[in-house]
Each structure stands twice: as structure tokens, then as C-alpha cells.
Write an enzyme that holds these catalytic residues in place. Sequence first.
Site, PDB file in Angstrom:
ATOM      1  N   ASP A  32     -74.167  -0.052  12.407  1.00 14.55           N
ATOM      2  CA  ASP A  32     -74.202   0.943  13.378  1.00 14.55           C
ATOM      3  C   ASP A  32     -75.769   1.721  13.026  1.00 14.55           C
ATOM      4  OD1 ASP A  32     -74.005   3.059  15.271  1.00 14.55           O
ATOM      5  OD2 ASP A  32     -71.935   2.177  15.401  1.00 14.55           O
ATOM      6  N   GLY A  70     -72.722  -3.212  19.950  1.00 15.71           N
ATOM      7  CA  GLY A  70     -73.645  -2.087  19.837  1.00 15.71           C
ATOM      8  C   GLY A  70     -74.388  -1.993  20.986  1.00 15.71           C
ATOM      9  N   SER A  73     -73.256   2.621  25.361  1.00 16.43           N
ATOM     10  CA  SER A  73     -72.146   2.187  25.791  1.00 16.43           C
ATOM     11  C   SER A  73     -71.527   3.152  27.127  1.00 16.43           C
ATOM     12  CB  SER A  73     -70.954   2.314  24.842  1.00 16.43           C
ATOM     13  OG  SER A  73     -70.597   3.782  24.381  1.00 16.43           O
ATOM     14  N   TYR A 134     -76.812   1.623  33.196  1.00 17.23           N
ATOM     15  CA  TYR A 134     -76.159   0.967  32.041  1.00 17.23           C
ATOM     16  C   TYR A 134     -75.459  -0.363  32.711  1.00 17.23           C
ATOM     17  CZ  TYR A 134     -71.820  -0.023  29.363  1.00 17.23           C
ATOM     18  OH  TYR A 134     -70.973  -0.668  28.368  1.00 17.23           O
ATOM     19  N   SER A 163     -61.637  -1.133  30.783  1.00 15.46           N
ATOM     20  CA  SER A 163     -61.452   0.193  30.047  1.00 15.46           C
ATOM     21  C   SER A 163     -60.604  -0.098  29.030  1.00 15.46           C
ATOM     22  CB  SER A 163     -60.780   1.042  30.956  1.00 15.46           C
ATOM     23  OG  SER A 163     -61.370   1.159  32.188  1.00 15.46           O
TER      24      SER A 163
END
Length: 264
Positions: A32, A70, A73, A134, A163
Amino acid sequence: MKRLLITGAAGGLGTALRSKLAPLAETLRLSDMTEITDLSENEESMACDLGDAAAVEALVKGCDGIVHFGGKSTEGPWSVINNANIQGVINLYEAARKNGKPRIVFASSNHATGFYPQDQVIDNTVYPRPDGFYGISKVFGEAVATAYHDKFGMETAIVRIGSCFPEPRNHRMLSTWMSYDDFAAMITRIFDVPKLGCPIIYGASANTATFWDNSNVAWLGWQPKDNGEDYRAKVDADTPKPAPDAPDVIWQGGMFCAEDIHEE
């Protein structure tokens, strides 16, 4: 596998799934923007900015598989999405090409097809209809994965995640929800099959209400077991029903399809 790389490992999905994916490899390399310190015995941490090509190449070296969570988001400013989700994807695929071409799970999103209406069930052959910056970045990532497969033979599972939370949070998620257990089972199958190619898979559990048809990838052998319908009574009790003309009633992408930018 000897070593499985999970990018975005400090995010929601990475945090939830890393223990479930531990059996897939002798070592999990967690990455990260900052170092991850709560490591288990079979985990190692490498901080990396996906926009830094040299750092990404070092990150990928020695890895037999990649789960790419990564990047940015949610919806947000293009400058942020561009670095993480556009340049970052190019850096990742170039690094993978130069380092043994490991199989990749690419976390795409339902927001790549967000402007399909909820009353239309779509499969993995539909033309993208992204619902914002996005979603546009995820369409780009899908194109990169496809090009690197066709040109270099690199295998990627493009997963249009719905989701993925412990349980559905609203009425739309009764159709888009994917449990952590079902996602982990999908990833296991992705690394298990002898030949993967570059399929698009909709990431949703076995929900009674659904927008997506995964019949074209039935060969993968993934059979989700959880169902958002089990939470309908709770969602009805805890969450007001949206207006009939609300974006999260009309469009598969929900509130991402509204004219203003939403964080979700």
C-alpha cells in the site's frame, strides 16, 4: 504459489481478504502507500506508490500471482485517479510483463457499466458505460488487461466488483452485494484453473435480485453461496427506500450516476 502480491492491502478489501487468501501462497506480499505493520508469519510488507514505475517493478519482482486491489477505489478528482488507476495500471502490467507474466486478478468495478438501467440484466459482452472518472479508469484498466493478454499472453481475471462488504448497506446492494467468502472463493478458482485467458466476471454473490449474468464464465467453476436477499428485511427496516426517480433506483451504478461527485 511461492509469493502472492496483494496491492491496496491496507484498504477495505485487502484487509478483509488477506487472511482468506493466505492459503494460496507460501508468502503474501502486502503493498500500500504506507508500510503495513500488523503482519502475520507468512506476510511481508512493501510500501509503493503505483505511479512510480521503478517502485512497482521492484514490487512485482519475484511474485507468482497478483491481486490488484490498489488505486483510488471511489469517485474523486482526476489528478488522483490518473496517478493511481491509469499510470498505476500501466506500471503494474509493464512490471508483470518484465517479471515472468504472473496471473493477475484485476479489481475492476460495476461502475465500468454503471449507466445500464437496473431493469436490464447484462453479461460480460456489453459495451462499457462508465458513470464517472472512477468508472472510466476501470474501463481503461480492462483495456490494458485485454491488450496485454492479446499481445503478450498475460492472463487476467477482470472482476467487475459490485459491493463487497460484510452485508448489503442499502436496497441497491441487495442486487450488487458480494460477500468476502464468495470473493475469496472466486480468487481461489482464478488461480486454480489451468487456463484462464482474460475473462470479465461480475463480482456478486448468488443474489436473488441481480443485474448481472455470469453464465459466460460458468467454466470457471465459481459458485457463490451467499445471497443479499437474506438481508432484505434488515435493509427495509434500517434504510429508507429511495425515491422512484433516484439514481440508485434507475441506474446500476447508483449514486455514482448523479451529476455531482459522490464518495461511496
